[in-house]
Design a protein around this motif. Structure first.
Motif, short mmCIF file in Angstrom:
data_model
loop_
_atom_site.label_atom_id
_atom_site.label_comp_id
_atom_site.label_asym_id
_atom_site.label_seq_id
_atom_site.Cartn_x
_atom_site.Cartn_y
_atom_site.Cartn_z
N ASP A 277 -7.38 -68.82 -21.71
CA ASP A 277 -8.17 -69.80 -22.70
C ASP A 277 -6.77 -69.82 -23.69
O ASP A 277 -5.81 -69.27 -23.42
N GLY A 278 -6.98 -70.52 -24.45
CA GLY A 278 -5.84 -71.02 -25.66
C GLY A 278 -5.75 -70.55 -26.71
O GLY A 278 -4.87 -69.99 -27.94
N GLU A 279 -7.11 -69.66 -26.66
CA GLU A 279 -7.15 -68.26 -28.00
C GLU A 279 -6.15 -67.87 -28.66
O GLU A 279 -5.60 -66.54 -27.60
N VAL A 280 -5.66 -67.92 -29.54
CA VAL A 280 -4.15 -66.56 -29.76
C VAL A 280 -4.27 -65.77 -30.94
O VAL A 280 -3.71 -64.77 -31.31
N ASN A 281 -5.11 -66.21 -32.05
CA ASN A 281 -6.41 -65.54 -32.84
C ASN A 281 -7.39 -64.28 -32.89
O ASN A 281 -8.01 -63.58 -33.33
N HIS A 282 -7.37 -63.55 -30.50
CA HIS A 282 -8.42 -63.13 -31.12
C HIS A 282 -8.25 -61.29 -31.17
O HIS A 282 -7.34 -60.85 -31.53
N ARG B 92 -5.10 -61.75 -26.32
CA ARG B 92 -5.51 -62.90 -25.72
C ARG B 92 -5.94 -62.00 -24.01
O ARG B 92 -6.13 -61.02 -23.45
N ARG C 52 -8.15 -58.59 -21.85
CA ARG C 52 -7.61 -58.89 -23.22
C ARG C 52 -6.16 -58.01 -23.39
O ARG C 52 -6.27 -57.14 -23.23
N GLN D 191 -3.14 -56.76 -26.05
CA GLN D 191 -2.29 -57.25 -27.40
C GLN D 191 -1.06 -56.27 -27.66
O GLN D 191 -1.29 -54.97 -27.44
#
Length: 260
Positions: free
Chosen positions: A132-137, A141, A153, A155
């Motif tokens: 996905d495009g979520e970069v601030n989880h 990523r 995920r 990091q």
């Protein structure tokens, strides 16, 4: 003479036809030096995901030129306690001898996991894609591995989560804290595993783990593991493994063992 002139005329015609074909091909094919050829991963986002996954895999602590080790073991599980001896050889095969062998069924798989994951393997790049495009989880990523039923995920250089789901099982492993070696490689310090029903998604169990390591020579060997497991119908298991008196296996120590 006429025969030679006919041959020359046909050769010119064939040369002209070949030139036309070559020009037609050059209009549709881009010729470039080998160094300019596109790489296997040409999509910039896909390339970034693949590089991130490779970086994390290479950051995991592994034991190169491992000769093996021995350690004294104390195991406690649901109120029972026993002591024994652990031997790990250079091929990462374990031999666990306990006074109460009934606790080996719980403890040996855990020791196999934490030690077996340290075996060095050459990490060839594996194609990956951002899910996905979520970069601030908070855990980094989300990355899918091409052709595999698993996602991670990531990091920095830490694999913070493993997601694996199939028709028969569904679980998520979360790494909540890590241990850094002298070489700045990564070992797990605290993890949590959530198990779900693959059909309903309902949580069926949870396993919380803590790990500690001790530096012996060039290796960070496990020194303790604590596990708390909860399941359905109020099920709960608590166990710990403590390793002391670590000794790396050397040719001299092997000869002493063989002579006994």
């Amino acid at each position: 003479m006429r025969f030679r002139e006919n041959i020359k005329r046909e050769l010119k015609q064939w040369s002209l036809a070949g030139l036309i074909v070559l020009l037609s091909l050059s209009a549709t094919i881009q010729w470039s030096p080998a160094r300019d050829q596109p790489r296997l991963v040409s999509n910039p986002k896909k390339e970034a995901a693949t590089q991130l996954y490779q970086q994390v895999r290479e950051a995991r602590a592994t034991w190169r030129d491992f000769s093996g080790f021995t350690a004294d073991v104390l195991i406690q599980y649901n109120g029972k306690s026993t002591t024994g001896k652990l031997t790990a050889d250079k091929d990462f095969k374990l031999n666990l001898i306990l006074e109460d062998n009934s606790l080996s069924e719980w403890s040996l798989p855990k020791l196999n996991s934490v030690i077996g994951h340290r075996k060095f393997r050459k990490q060839e790049p594996i194609p990956a894609t951002f899910a996905d495009g979520e970069v601030n989880h908070p855990l980094g990523r989300l990355v899918n591995i091409d052709g595999k039923n698993v996602s991670f995920r990531l990091q920095g250089d830490v694999m913070t989560e493993v997601h694996r789901r199939s028709d028969k099982s569904w679980f998520t492993i979360s790494t909540l804290d890590v241990w850094r070696t002298k070489e700045n490689e990564v070992l797990p310090r605290a993890t949590s595993v959530i198990y779900r029903d693959p059909k309903s998604g309902a949580i069926t169990g949870n396993r919380s783990n803590t790990f500690a390591f001790t530096r012996i020579g060039n290796f960070d060997l496990p020194s303790s593991m604590l596990t708390v497991e909860t399941g359905e119908n109020f099920g709960r298991n608590v166990g710990s493994i403590k390793l002391t008196n670590h000794r790396l296996t050397t040719p001299e120590s092997l000869s002493k063992i063989d002579s006994k």
